[in-house]
Design a protein around this motif. Structure first.
Motif, PDB file in Angstrom:
ATOM      1  N   GLU A 188       0.827  -1.201   0.221  1.00 54.37           N
ATOM      2  CA  GLU A 188       0.332  -0.447  -0.125  1.00 54.37           C
ATOM      3  C   GLU A 188       0.621   1.547  -0.125  1.00 54.37           C
ATOM      4  N   VAL A 189       1.713   0.996   0.238  1.00 55.78           N
ATOM      5  CA  VAL A 189       2.948   2.410   0.528  1.00 55.78           C
ATOM      6  C   VAL A 189       3.427   2.877  -0.568  1.00 55.78           C
ATOM      7  N   PHE A 190       3.920   1.717  -1.506  1.00 54.71           N
ATOM      8  CA  PHE A 190       3.834   1.977  -3.022  1.00 54.71           C
ATOM      9  C   PHE A 190       2.641   2.597  -3.575  1.00 54.71           C
ATOM     10  N   MET A 191       1.602   1.829  -3.587  1.00 55.90           N
ATOM     11  CA  MET A 191       0.395   2.003  -4.363  1.00 55.90           C
ATOM     12  C   MET A 191      -0.055   3.838  -3.918  1.00 55.90           C
ATOM     13  N   GLN A 192       0.068   4.077  -2.496  1.00 55.15           N
ATOM     14  CA  GLN A 192      -0.290   5.282  -2.476  1.00 55.15           C
ATOM     15  C   GLN A 192       0.716   5.892  -3.050  1.00 55.15           C
ATOM     16  N   ALA A 193       2.310   5.878  -3.402  1.00 58.66           N
ATOM     17  CA  ALA A 193       2.965   7.291  -4.001  1.00 58.66           C
ATOM     18  C   ALA A 193       2.598   6.900  -5.513  1.00 58.66           C
ATOM     19  N   VAL A 194       2.203   5.652  -5.941  1.00 56.22           N
ATOM     20  CA  VAL A 194       1.418   5.714  -7.622  1.00 56.22           C
ATOM     21  C   VAL A 194       0.360   6.564  -7.925  1.00 56.22           C
ATOM     22  N   ARG A 195      -0.397   6.895  -6.541  1.00 49.61           N
ATOM     23  CA  ARG A 195      -1.905   7.675  -6.451  1.00 49.61           C
ATOM     24  C   ARG A 195      -1.282   9.202  -6.192  1.00 49.61           C
ATOM     25  N   GLU A 196      -0.135   9.470  -5.468  1.00 52.87           N
ATOM     26  CA  GLU A 196      -0.086  10.530  -5.404  1.00 52.87           C
ATOM     27  C   GLU A 196       0.597  11.860  -5.376  1.00 52.87           C
TER      28      GLU A 196
END
Length: 395
Positions: free
Chosen positions: A137-145
């Protein structure tokens, strides 16, 4: 309509995915140009790639290999600049002139560069499943942001992506489950009592795909499928219980989506990585991949079977770690990388790979994860435990 030429960074350009990516790019010089390349140790192949594609930058994994490549480039009159600073991979992944990044570095080593590309809002073609397994989820948050476009390149996840509705907002209300297919690797029918005697060369002899040695071993143990289950959970924002794995030895159906009305949509094709690579580069369009088309008149029958958990005990670990505290997938990935490396170096037996993975998961406790630094610390802690364990197992 004339399309803007995309400038592409290929991380892991000398591996099988990287080489295939460059082949697709070479077939479409009006659509793509290579901005930067990276590799671990293969300086001769990197030199040849630099001569052919003339990237602005090249990165090698170590200072000695960087110096060797720089000397060879100079001797051959090539202008590619070798970047050797600590954050060189992040630099070429996030550079302002880069449009797309092919992330094909094997293992957790490619995570920082993937994060950099995500934070910079690049089109990120993800062939490195470990970035999602460790990053979650840390990586997916970076993708979104960061506003990045994340496109899966693993054949299975590309197949799922192609089989899902175009609007991700409708996935939850329409999809019953996703079904990942697995070839079963080279030991699908081998006597279980002989698996302890498997050699690295035997484990790397995949019946359908041409892959690097680490991922070939993962295919033989089906740990690659366990990692793909974890990756699919984050890529498609779906519950672990909605992910299923079936063995399909012919590797023609690359994966499937079952909808609420029980309809199943699948993506089929020859086992050639140029297909998902071309799809990722051209999305939302299509372009010629260079792969051989399926000939249904000559196609043999296709079969599907439930994985034998005794033959492939590592597969269940995917659902186990997804039900455990945040960060546990990073422990599994680290242990598996260490165990596979030890097996390839003939320090442990094939059947001991699962033993290392299980023991590491039982012994290393997932910490509170507040960001990527916590995950990387957990990764190092898990590797240290697994390495000590493999040393104890050495004959």
């Amino acid at each position: 309509m004339t399309l803007k030429k995309q400038r592409v960074t290929v991380l892991g350009s000398t591996g099988s995915v990287g080489v295939n990516t460059l082949e697709v790019i070479a077939a479409h010089p009006d659509r793509f140009e290579v901005f930067a390349l990276s590799a671990a140790t293969q300086t001769e192949l990197m030199l040849a790639q630099c001569a052919r594609f003339q990237p602005r930058y090249a990165v090698m994994a170590s200072a000695p290999h960087s110096r060797e490549l720089a000397r060879k480039l100079k001797d051959n009159g090539l202008e590619t600049q070798v970047l050797a600073e600590k954050n060189a991979l992040e630099t070429i992944a996030s550079h302002e002139h880069v449009d797309a990044v092919m992330a094909a570095i094997v293992g957790a080593a490619g995570l920082a560069a993937c994060m950099a590309a995500a934070n910079a809002g690049k089109r990120l073609l993800l062939a490195n499943k470990e970035a999602l397994v460790v990053g979650g989820e840390v990586f997916m948050q970076a993708v979104r942001e960061g506003g990045a476009q994340l496109l899966p390149i693993d054949s299975e996840h590309s197949a799922i992506f192609q089989s899902l509705p175009e609007d991700p907002a409708t996935w939850a209300e329409r999809v019953e489950k996703i079904i990942l297919t697995a070839s079963g690797g080279p030991f699908l029918a081998r006597d279980l009592s002989t698996l302890r005697d498997v050699t690295p060369d035997e484990a790397c002899a995949h019946p359908n795909w041409v892959m690097g040695r680490k991922i070939s071993v993962d295919s033989a143990t089906m740990m690659n499928k366990a990692l793909e289950v974890i990756e699919a959970k984050y890529l498609f924002d779906i519950a672990a219980a909605q992910i299923e794995v079936v063995i399909h030895p012919q590797s023609i159906v690359h994966s499937m989506v079952q909808y609420l009305d029980t309809s199943v949509v699948a993506q089929l094709g020859t086992p050639d990585m140029r297909v998902p690579i071309a799809y990722g580069l051209a999305w939302p369009g299509r372009l010629a991949s260079g792969a051989k088309a399926l000939d249904f008149k000559a196609l043999a029958s296709m079969s599907f079977e439930v994985p034998d958990r005794q033959r492939f005990p590592g597969l269940q670990l995917a659902w186990d770690v997804l039900g455990a505290p945040t960060g546990t997938p990073a422990i599994l990935n680290a242990a598996n990388e260490v165990a596979v490396a030890a097996f390839l170096d003939k320090k442990i037996r094939f059947d001991q790979i699962h033993a290392v993975n299980s023991a590491t998961l039982e012994s290393v406790v997932a910490c509170v994860v507040n960001g990527m630094d916590d995950l990387l610390e957990l990764d190092l802690k898990s590797r240290a435990f697994a390495q000590n364990l493999t040393r104890l197992m050495e004959p």
